[in-house]
Design a protein around this motif. Structure first.
Motif, short mmCIF file in Angstrom:
data_model
loop_
_atom_site.label_atom_id
_atom_site.label_comp_id
_atom_site.label_asym_id
_atom_site.label_seq_id
_atom_site.Cartn_x
_atom_site.Cartn_y
_atom_site.Cartn_z
N LYS A 343 -3.02 3.12 -8.83
CA LYS A 343 -1.77 3.87 -8.79
C LYS A 343 -0.65 3.10 -8.09
O LYS A 343 0.50 3.15 -8.52
CB LYS A 343 -1.98 5.22 -8.10
CG LYS A 343 -0.72 6.09 -8.06
CD LYS A 343 -1.03 7.52 -7.71
CE LYS A 343 0.22 8.39 -7.81
NZ LYS A 343 -0.08 9.83 -7.70
N CYS A 344 -0.99 2.38 -7.01
CA CYS A 344 0.06 1.67 -6.28
C CYS A 344 -0.17 0.16 -6.35
O CYS A 344 -1.30 -0.32 -6.36
CB CYS A 344 0.13 2.14 -4.84
SG CYS A 344 -1.22 1.60 -3.78
N THR A 345 0.93 -0.58 -6.37
CA THR A 345 0.88 -2.03 -6.53
C THR A 345 0.21 -2.75 -5.37
O THR A 345 -0.60 -3.65 -5.59
CB THR A 345 2.29 -2.58 -6.76
OG1 THR A 345 2.86 -1.94 -7.91
CG2 THR A 345 2.26 -4.08 -7.00
N LYS A 384 1.20 -0.02 3.46
CA LYS A 384 2.11 0.01 2.31
C LYS A 384 1.45 0.60 1.07
O LYS A 384 2.11 0.77 0.05
CB LYS A 384 2.61 -1.41 2.01
CG LYS A 384 3.34 -2.07 3.19
CD LYS A 384 3.71 -3.51 2.89
CE LYS A 384 4.47 -4.16 4.05
NZ LYS A 384 3.64 -4.37 5.24
N ALA A 385 0.16 0.88 1.14
CA ALA A 385 -0.55 1.46 0.00
C ALA A 385 -0.33 2.98 -0.02
O ALA A 385 0.05 3.59 0.98
CB ALA A 385 -2.03 1.12 0.08
N PHE A 386 -0.61 3.58 -1.17
CA PHE A 386 -0.35 5.01 -1.36
C PHE A 386 -1.34 5.86 -0.57
O PHE A 386 -1.02 6.98 -0.18
CB PHE A 386 -0.44 5.33 -2.86
CG PHE A 386 0.22 6.62 -3.24
CD1 PHE A 386 1.59 6.68 -3.43
CD2 PHE A 386 -0.52 7.78 -3.40
CE1 PHE A 386 2.21 7.88 -3.79
CE2 PHE A 386 0.09 8.98 -3.74
CZ PHE A 386 1.46 9.02 -3.94
#
Length: 448
Positions: A343-345, A384-386
Motif C-alpha cells: 500500500k505504501c511506497t 514513514k510507512a503507513f
C-alpha cells in the motif's frame, strides 16, 4: 522468580481442550460472576488490574474498552486478533490449541462488559487444526449455555463467529484485519477514525489479542488486586514467554512480567550444551535484538524499552555463537518483503531493496558502501510507512549493524560468509547458499 500457571493451568491435563476439563479447573466461574456485575464494574476492574495488550503494543486493555462511544442503539463488536504470524511468536496458537475455553470465556465476559452481542475470532488461515479446535470449542460452549440466547439466565445474548484468514501477516494489523473480515483486501486503514469509533462495518469495535482476552476471566474471578500483585509497578500481571531456538527445553513459560532471560534460561535448561548465547530477540523478529549483555534486563515494557528494544509478544528467539547474524537478519527481511501489502511506497520498495542488499552481502558480493546503504534505506522507511510493518522490518537490521558491524564487514571484506550454516542446525541438513552472480543490479542504481 517462579512460574505462574494461569492460562497454562490445564495444559498438562488429559484432553485439556475439552469444556469438561476446563470446568473442573474452575472454568466459567469468571463469567458467572461477571453476569452478576454491572458492565462498567468489569471495565473498571480490568483498568485497575493493569492488564496491558499482550499482542505487542502494550496499550492498557481497560482504557481501550473505555474509548467506545456511548450506546446509540446500533451494534458494537469485539474482534479477537488471533492472526499470530510474526517469526518467533508462538503463544496464542498453543493457547488456543491447548485451552480454547480460556479465550471463549474471555470473549463472553468482554462482550458483556462492552455491550456486544456478536464477537469475532480472526484466526490465521494456515493453522487449520487450531481453527477446527476453536469451532468445536465454541460449539461446546453453545451446548453448555455459555453462548447463545439468555446466557445463564442473565438475559445477555452472544454469538461468536470464528473466521479463518487467508495467511497474510499484514492482517495482524488491526485495521487490515477488519478489512479482511469484511471481505476486502487486507490493508491498513487510514486513522482516524479509530476502530473504537468506526471499526467493523463502520461500527464501534474493540480489537484485542488472544492472550489479552484470555486473561480477563481470572481477573474477574480473582480480583484486580490479585492480577496487579504480579509483575512490576507499570507492567502488571503474568504473560506467556515463548523460548525457541538454541535452548535446551524450548516452549511456553508463563511467568510474571519483569522476569529476566537469565531466569527463564535457568528454567529451560540453558543454551544448548556446549554453546553460548550470542544474540536474542525480546519480542519477536520485529524488535531490536539483544545480546548476552542484556541477560539481566527485566522483561517488562519499561525496562526493555529503556534498553533499546520492545517487549512485543515476548517471543524469545535464542541464537548461539554458531549463527551468522547476517543470515538470520536476511531471512527475517525476506519475510517482511514478502508480507508487505504494497500500500505504501516506503515499505513496498524499501523492504525489497533491503532484501537485495542483504542477499548480496551474504553471497560475498557486498561493496564497501553497503552498510551505509542499508542504514539509509532503514532511515527512509522508519516512521514513514503507513503501518508498523515497515518499522518492524528495520529493527533487526539497524540493531544488528550496531551490535555486529564487524561481522557484516567480514562478509564484505572476505567476499563470503565465514560461518558454516549446518553448525547452527539442530538436525543434519544440506544448507542452501546464496549463488554469487545471481544478484546483479542490486545496487542503488539497479533495476527490478
Amino acid at each position: 522468580m517462579t512460574l505462574t500457571p494461569v492460562l497454562t493451568d490445564t495444559w498438562d491435563k488429559d484432553r485439556s481442550w475439552r469444556l469438561a476439563t476446563y470446568e473442573r479447573a474452575g472454568g466459567y466461574a469468571g463469567l458467572k460472576k461477571a453476569l452478576r456485575m454491572e458492565p462498567g464494574e468489569i471495565v473498571q476492574a480490568v483498568k485497575d488490574s493493569g492488564l496491558r495488550g499482550r499482542g505487542g503494543a502494550g496499550f492498557p486493555t481497560g482504557m481501550k474498552w473505555g474509548f467506545l462511544p456511548p450506546p446509540d442503539g446500533g451494534p458494537r463488536y469485539l474482534v479477537v486478533n488471533a492472526d499470530e504470524s510474526e517469526p518467533g511468536t508462538c503463544k496464542d496458537i498453543p493457547l488456543m490449541l491447548a485451552s480454547p475455553q480460556h479465550l471463549i470465556e474471555g470473549v463472553a465476559i468482554t462482550s458483556y462488559a462492552i455491550g456486544c452481542d456478536h464477537a469475532f475470532i480472526y484466526v490465521r488461515g494456515e493453522v487449520l487444526h487450531v481453527y477446527r479446535r476453536l469451532l468445536n470449542a465454541v460449539e461446546e460452549a453453545y451446548r453448555a449455555g455459555y453462548l447463545g440466547k439468555n446466557i445463564q439466565g442473565s438475559g445477555f445474548d452472544l454469538d461468536i463467529t470464528v473466521h479463518a484468514g487467508a495467511g497474510a501477516y499484514i492482517c495482524g494489523e488491526e485495521t487490515a484485519l477488519l478489512d479482511s473480515l469484511e471481505g476486502l483486501r487486507g490493508q491498513p486503514r487510514l486513522k482516524p477514525p479509530f476502530p473504537a469509533v468506526a471499526g467493523l462495518y463502520a461500527r464501534p469495535t474493540v480489537v484485542n489479542n488472544v492472550e489479552s482476552i484470555a486473561s480477563v476471566p481470572a481477573i474477574v474471578a480473582n480480583g484486580a488486586d490479585w492480577f496487579a500483585s504480579m509483575g512490576t509497578e507499570k507492567s502488571q500481571g503474568h504473560g506467556l514467554f515463548s523460548l525457541s531456538g538454541h535452548v535446551t527445553r524450548p516452549g511456553q513459560y508463563e511467568a510474571p512480567l519483569g522476569i529476566t532471560l537469565r531466569e527463564l534460561l535457568d528454567l529451560a535448561g540453558g543454551v544448548r550444551a556446549g554453546h553460548e548465547l550470542k544474540f536474542w530477540t525480546p519480542g519477536g523478529s520485529s524488535t531490536p535484538i539483544f545480546t548476552a549483555d542484556h541477560l539481566d534486563t527485566p522483561l517488562d515494557y519499561e525496562s526493555v524499552g529503556a534498553a533499546g528494544s520492545m517487549l512485543g509478544t515476548r517471543a524469545l528467539q535464542i541464537f548461539d555463537e554458531t549463527v551468522c547474524v547476517v543470515r538470520a537478519v536476511s531471512r527475517w527481511t525476506d519475510f517482511y518483503a514478502h508480507e508487505s501489502c504494497g500500500k505504501c511506497t516506503p515499505c513496498r520498495e524499501g523492504t525489497y531493496w533491503l532484501k537485495q542488499v542483504l542477499h548480496r552481502i551474504e553471497a560475498g558480493e557486498g561493496a564497501d558502501g553497503d552498510l551505509e546503504l542499508l542504514l539509509d534505506l532503514c532511515d527512509n522507511i522508519l516512521g514513514k510507512a503507513f503501518c508498523a510493518l515497515g518499522d518492524g522490518a528495520t529493527s533487526p537490521i539497524t540493531s544488528s549493524v550496531q551490535l555486529f558491524r564487524d561481522e557484516y564487514q567480514a562478509h564484505i571484506d572476505g567476499h563470503g560468509c565465514p560461518f558454516d550454516p549446518s553448525a547452527s542446525a539442530l538436525f543434519p541438513y544440506t544448507p542452501k547458499t546464496r549463488t554469487p552472480g545471481a544478484l546483479a543490479g542490486a545496487g542503488a542504481g539497479g533495476h527490478r
